[in-house]
Design an enzyme around this catalytic site. Sequence first.
Site, PDB file in Angstrom:
ATOM      1  N   LYS A  14       0.808  -1.227   0.000  1.00 44.47           N
ATOM      2  CA  LYS A  14       0.000   0.000   0.000  1.00 44.47           C
ATOM      3  C   LYS A  14       0.837   1.271   0.000  1.00 44.47           C
ATOM      4  CE  LYS A  14      -2.401  -0.160   3.508  1.00 44.47           C
ATOM      5  NZ  LYS A  14      -2.547  -0.911   4.634  1.00 44.47           N
ATOM      6  N   ARG A  89      -9.872   2.119   8.914  1.00 39.67           N
ATOM      7  CA  ARG A  89      -9.467   0.754   9.228  1.00 39.67           C
ATOM      8  C   ARG A  89     -10.637  -0.055   9.783  1.00 39.67           C
ATOM      9  NH1 ARG A  89      -3.844   1.121   8.696  1.00 39.67           N
ATOM     10  NH2 ARG A  89      -2.712  -0.364   9.912  1.00 39.67           N
ATOM     11  N   ARG A 128      10.793  -6.161   4.940  1.00 34.68           N
ATOM     12  CA  ARG A 128      10.736  -4.737   5.268  1.00 34.68           C
ATOM     13  C   ARG A 128      11.214  -4.492   6.702  1.00 34.68           C
ATOM     14  NH1 ARG A 128       4.905  -2.029   5.237  1.00 34.68           N
ATOM     15  NH2 ARG A 128       4.702  -3.232   7.138  1.00 34.68           N
ATOM     16  N   ARG A 134      11.431  -1.576  11.848  1.00 25.79           N
ATOM     17  CA  ARG A 134      10.180  -1.155  12.470  1.00 25.79           C
ATOM     18  C   ARG A 134       9.895  -2.010  13.693  1.00 25.79           C
ATOM     19  NH1 ARG A 134       5.267   0.179   8.403  1.00 25.79           N
ATOM     20  NH2 ARG A 134       4.189  -0.814  10.128  1.00 25.79           N
ATOM     21  N   ARG A 145      -1.409  -8.480  13.403  1.00 28.94           N
ATOM     22  CA  ARG A 145      -1.906  -7.361  12.583  1.00 28.94           C
ATOM     23  C   ARG A 145      -2.756  -7.877  11.421  1.00 28.94           C
ATOM     24  NH1 ARG A 145       3.073  -4.496  10.756  1.00 28.94           N
ATOM     25  NH2 ARG A 145       1.761  -2.940   9.793  1.00 28.94           N
TER      26      ARG A 145
HETATM   27  P1  AMP Z   1       0.331   1.042   8.865  1.00 25.73           P
HETATM   28  O1  AMP Z   1       1.571   1.846   8.617  1.00 25.73           O
HETATM   29  O2  AMP Z   1      -0.849   1.522   8.077  1.00 25.73           O
HETATM   30  O3  AMP Z   1       0.557  -0.441   8.730  1.00 25.73           O
HETATM   31  O4  AMP Z   1      -0.057   1.304  10.393  1.00 25.73           O
HETATM   32  C1  AMP Z   1       0.793   0.927  11.444  1.00 25.73           C
HETATM   33  C2  AMP Z   1       0.062   0.970  12.776  1.00 25.73           C
HETATM   34  O5  AMP Z   1      -0.449   2.294  13.008  1.00 25.73           O
HETATM   35  C3  AMP Z   1      -1.165   0.074  12.882  1.00 25.73           C
HETATM   36  O6  AMP Z   1      -0.839  -1.254  13.223  1.00 25.73           O
HETATM   37  C4  AMP Z   1      -1.950   0.779  13.986  1.00 25.73           C
HETATM   38  O7  AMP Z   1      -1.397   0.516  15.258  1.00 25.73           O
HETATM   39  C5  AMP Z   1      -1.703   2.237  13.676  1.00 25.73           C
HETATM   40  N1  AMP Z   1      -2.743   2.783  12.753  1.00 25.73           N
HETATM   41  C6  AMP Z   1      -2.562   3.182  11.455  1.00 25.73           C
HETATM   42  N2  AMP Z   1      -3.717   3.600  10.915  1.00 25.73           N
HETATM   43  C7  AMP Z   1      -4.668   3.461  11.885  1.00 25.73           C
HETATM   44  C8  AMP Z   1      -6.067   3.704  11.933  1.00 25.73           C
HETATM   45  N3  AMP Z   1      -6.759   4.146  10.859  1.00 25.73           N
HETATM   46  N4  AMP Z   1      -6.715   3.454  13.100  1.00 25.73           N
HETATM   47  C9  AMP Z   1      -6.053   2.995  14.171  1.00 25.73           C
HETATM   48  N5  AMP Z   1      -4.738   2.716  14.199  1.00 25.73           N
HETATM   49  C10 AMP Z   1      -4.042   2.946  13.064  1.00 25.73           C
END
Ligand code: AMP
Length: 194
Positions: A14, A89, A128, A134, A145
């Site tokens: 993404k 989400r 990654r 990370r 996740r």
């Molecule tokens: P991502 O980079 O999109 O994989 O997001 C990494 C982490 O950020 C997720 O596992 C959540 O802990 C938090 N996060 C990102 N977007 C959201 C969202 N829309 N709502 C809640 N937590 C989020």
Amino acid sequence: MTSIILLGAPGAGKGTQARLIAERLGIPAISTGEIFRTNMASDTELGRRAREYMDRGEFVPDSVTNPMVQARLAAPDTERGFLLDGYPRTLAQAHVLRDLLVDMGKRIDVVLAIEVDENEVVERILKRAQEQHRSDDTEEIIRHRLEVYHKATEPIATYYADQDLLESVDGSGTVDQVFARICEVLDRIGTERR
Ligand code: AMP
């Protein structure tokens, strides 16, 4: 003017596709995960509140996430459209977003869902994790996740499909191959609207 939501499991590519699409259309890519990570890195109040959830692979509470998205969508650079990556989400967030956009006189044009095989996803994320260090990319947290994603995020696809906004894109293959498929969809939608 094009406003896009990008859906896809963690590791579906993404983030990379978001940057490419944003560049092509001249719109900002808004990644909630990225905003949280930036805030964590500079140790802001928002970053401190997000960290405990992110490190467990859980969602940051809506009371933190929704106002942050609202503020970001109010910035002038979203006037020509925007791309949301990682938000909404949950169905609850999708409903909040709908109300926010109505208030702002904006709307979503298309929801792109990048589809990938689960094994491919785990492999990509582990790679990654090594590259970017990370803290939420250990194998156990990745599995969690993915589980959280499937439970909470898949109903969103149905929600947007019901509004005829959903377009599925095959996420297998190289970055260029996936981007070419996305461009085909964007071109088709653009053509249909003219
Ligand atoms: P991502 O980079 O999109 O994989 O997001 C990494 C982490 O950020 C997720 O596992 C959540 O802990 C938090 N996060 C990102 N977007 C959201 C969202 N829309 N709502 C809640 N937590 C989020």
